[in-house]
Design a protein around this motif. Structure first.
Motif, PDB file in Angstrom:
ATOM      1  N   PHE A 260       0.749  -1.308   0.030  1.00 28.47           N
ATOM      2  CA  PHE A 260      -0.123  -0.100   0.001  1.00 28.47           C
ATOM      3  C   PHE A 260       0.865   1.070  -0.089  1.00 28.47           C
ATOM      4  O   PHE A 260       0.737   2.152  -0.689  1.00 28.47           O
ATOM      5  CB  PHE A 260      -1.003  -0.040   1.233  1.00 28.47           C
ATOM      6  N   PHE A 261       1.947   1.334   0.985  1.00 28.69           N
ATOM      7  CA  PHE A 261       2.862   2.400   0.857  1.00 28.69           C
ATOM      8  C   PHE A 261       3.522   2.597  -0.537  1.00 28.69           C
ATOM      9  O   PHE A 261       3.536   3.971  -1.147  1.00 28.69           O
ATOM     10  CB  PHE A 261       3.792   2.200   1.889  1.00 28.69           C
ATOM     11  N   LYS A 262       3.957   1.711  -1.051  1.00 30.27           N
ATOM     12  CA  LYS A 262       4.560   1.576  -2.392  1.00 30.27           C
ATOM     13  C   LYS A 262       3.625   2.339  -3.376  1.00 30.27           C
ATOM     14  O   LYS A 262       4.273   2.938  -4.147  1.00 30.27           O
ATOM     15  CB  LYS A 262       5.242   0.392  -2.764  1.00 30.27           C
ATOM     16  N   LYS A 263       2.538   1.848  -3.473  1.00 30.57           N
ATOM     17  CA  LYS A 263       1.807   2.182  -4.453  1.00 30.57           C
ATOM     18  C   LYS A 263       0.986   3.510  -4.300  1.00 30.57           C
ATOM     19  O   LYS A 263       1.115   4.219  -5.563  1.00 30.57           O
ATOM     20  CB  LYS A 263       0.416   1.358  -4.043  1.00 30.57           C
ATOM     21  N   TYR A 264       0.879   4.151  -3.115  1.00 31.31           N
ATOM     22  CA  TYR A 264       0.394   5.294  -2.781  1.00 31.31           C
ATOM     23  C   TYR A 264       1.155   6.582  -2.477  1.00 31.31           C
ATOM     24  O   TYR A 264       0.922   7.768  -2.693  1.00 31.31           O
ATOM     25  CB  TYR A 264      -0.851   5.284  -2.162  1.00 31.31           C
TER      26      TYR A 264
ATOM     27  N   ALA B 147       4.974   6.193  -1.746  1.00 29.60           N
ATOM     28  CA  ALA B 147       6.821   6.166  -1.761  1.00 29.60           C
ATOM     29  C   ALA B 147       7.209   7.258  -2.974  1.00 29.60           C
ATOM     30  O   ALA B 147       8.054   7.651  -2.711  1.00 29.60           O
ATOM     31  CB  ALA B 147       7.149   4.547  -2.130  1.00 29.60           C
ATOM     32  N   LYS B 148       6.396   7.279  -4.177  1.00 29.29           N
ATOM     33  CA  LYS B 148       6.954   8.051  -5.231  1.00 29.29           C
ATOM     34  C   LYS B 148       6.880   9.506  -4.678  1.00 29.29           C
ATOM     35  O   LYS B 148       7.697  10.310  -4.892  1.00 29.29           O
ATOM     36  CB  LYS B 148       6.101   8.052  -6.509  1.00 29.29           C
ATOM     37  N   LYS B 149       5.762   9.851  -4.075  1.00 29.94           N
ATOM     38  CA  LYS B 149       5.656  11.025  -3.486  1.00 29.94           C
ATOM     39  C   LYS B 149       6.662  11.618  -2.483  1.00 29.94           C
ATOM     40  O   LYS B 149       7.096  12.566  -2.192  1.00 29.94           O
ATOM     41  CB  LYS B 149       4.172  11.337  -2.714  1.00 29.94           C
ATOM     42  N   ILE B 150       7.094  10.702  -1.765  1.00 31.30           N
ATOM     43  CA  ILE B 150       8.160  10.999  -0.479  1.00 31.30           C
ATOM     44  C   ILE B 150       9.481  10.966  -1.036  1.00 31.30           C
ATOM     45  O   ILE B 150      10.252  11.741  -0.789  1.00 31.30           O
ATOM     46  CB  ILE B 150       7.915   9.909   0.450  1.00 31.30           C
ATOM     47  N   ASN B 151       9.870  10.070  -2.182  1.00 27.98           N
ATOM     48  CA  ASN B 151      11.024  10.094  -2.749  1.00 27.98           C
ATOM     49  C   ASN B 151      11.417  11.179  -3.740  1.00 27.98           C
ATOM     50  O   ASN B 151      12.371  11.512  -3.899  1.00 27.98           O
ATOM     51  CB  ASN B 151      11.311   8.795  -3.533  1.00 27.98           C
ATOM     52  N   ASN B 152      10.300  11.923  -4.078  1.00 27.87           N
ATOM     53  CA  ASN B 152      10.374  12.938  -5.022  1.00 27.87           C
ATOM     54  C   ASN B 152      10.868  14.250  -4.345  1.00 27.87           C
ATOM     55  O   ASN B 152      10.559  14.554  -3.299  1.00 27.87           O
ATOM     56  CB  ASN B 152       9.114  13.105  -5.799  1.00 27.87           C
TER      57      ASN B 152
END
Length: 182
Positions: free
Chosen positions: A171-175, A177-182
């Motif tokens: 769930f974390f990766k799908k929703y 992870a991208k927002k946090i790593n950017n």
């Protein structure tokens, strides 16, 4: 089902009685006592937040969610469904090293919670995953060694903890992870 229960009791007696020794009699109650882990958990939380800042806060939140959900499902749902008594209440031949406790046996919440922790930490710190899983296995093993769980209880708890933490990471990766790593 009878064969499964016989095997469970057989392996319980191997771990709890046959493998008992003075060193394990000293060590296993220390490992199984959740209060002994609290300073390590506090240190881990502070370390993650101080060293990894925002990422550390996210890891801590994921750990709290994983353990909270795992404990809830284990202690308040599955144990209530199965109502399995602990071996210290049902077995005549037992090497009991800690108070038996009134709670139910299946699944082991200690195992579930520690495997949930191991999975979440392993996702973020892959190079140290063997440490996290060794600690989780030690806690799970200690529950049988001290006489309060059957082997199937800790296996069921481990699988529950892994499933829930896998779901949380998915769930974390799908929703997020991208927002946090950017």
């Amino acid at each position: 089902m009878e064969l499964f229960q016989s095997l469970d009791i057989y392996f319980f007696k191997i771990i709890n009685i046959s493998l008992a020794n003075p060193f394990f009699d000293w060590l296993m109650p220390i490992i199984t006592n959740q209060h002994n882990w609290n300073p390590i958990y506090i240190f881990l939380i502070l370390f993650l937040i101080v060293k990894y800042k925002k990422k550390g806060v996210i890891i801590v939140l994921l750990l709290i969610i994983a353990v909270g959900l795992t404990d809830l499902v284990s202690s308040h749902i599955i144990k209530e469904i199965f109502q399995r008594l602990r071996p210290c209440w049902t077995q005549k031949e037992i090497h009991l090293l800690v108070p038996c406790g009134a709670g139910k046996s299946f699944p082991s919440s200690h195992a579930a919670n520690n495997f949930a922790l191991a999975y979440i930490l392993s996702y973020f710190f892959k190079q140290n995953k063997w440490i996290f899983y060794i600690l989780a296995v030690l806690v799970a093993y200690s529950r049988v060694a001290v006489g309060v769980h059957y082997p199937s209880d800790v296996i069921g708890g481990a699988l529950l903890g892994l499933f829930i933490s896998y779901s949380i990471i998915h769930f974390f990766k799908k929703y997020f992870a991208k927002k946090i790593n950017n």
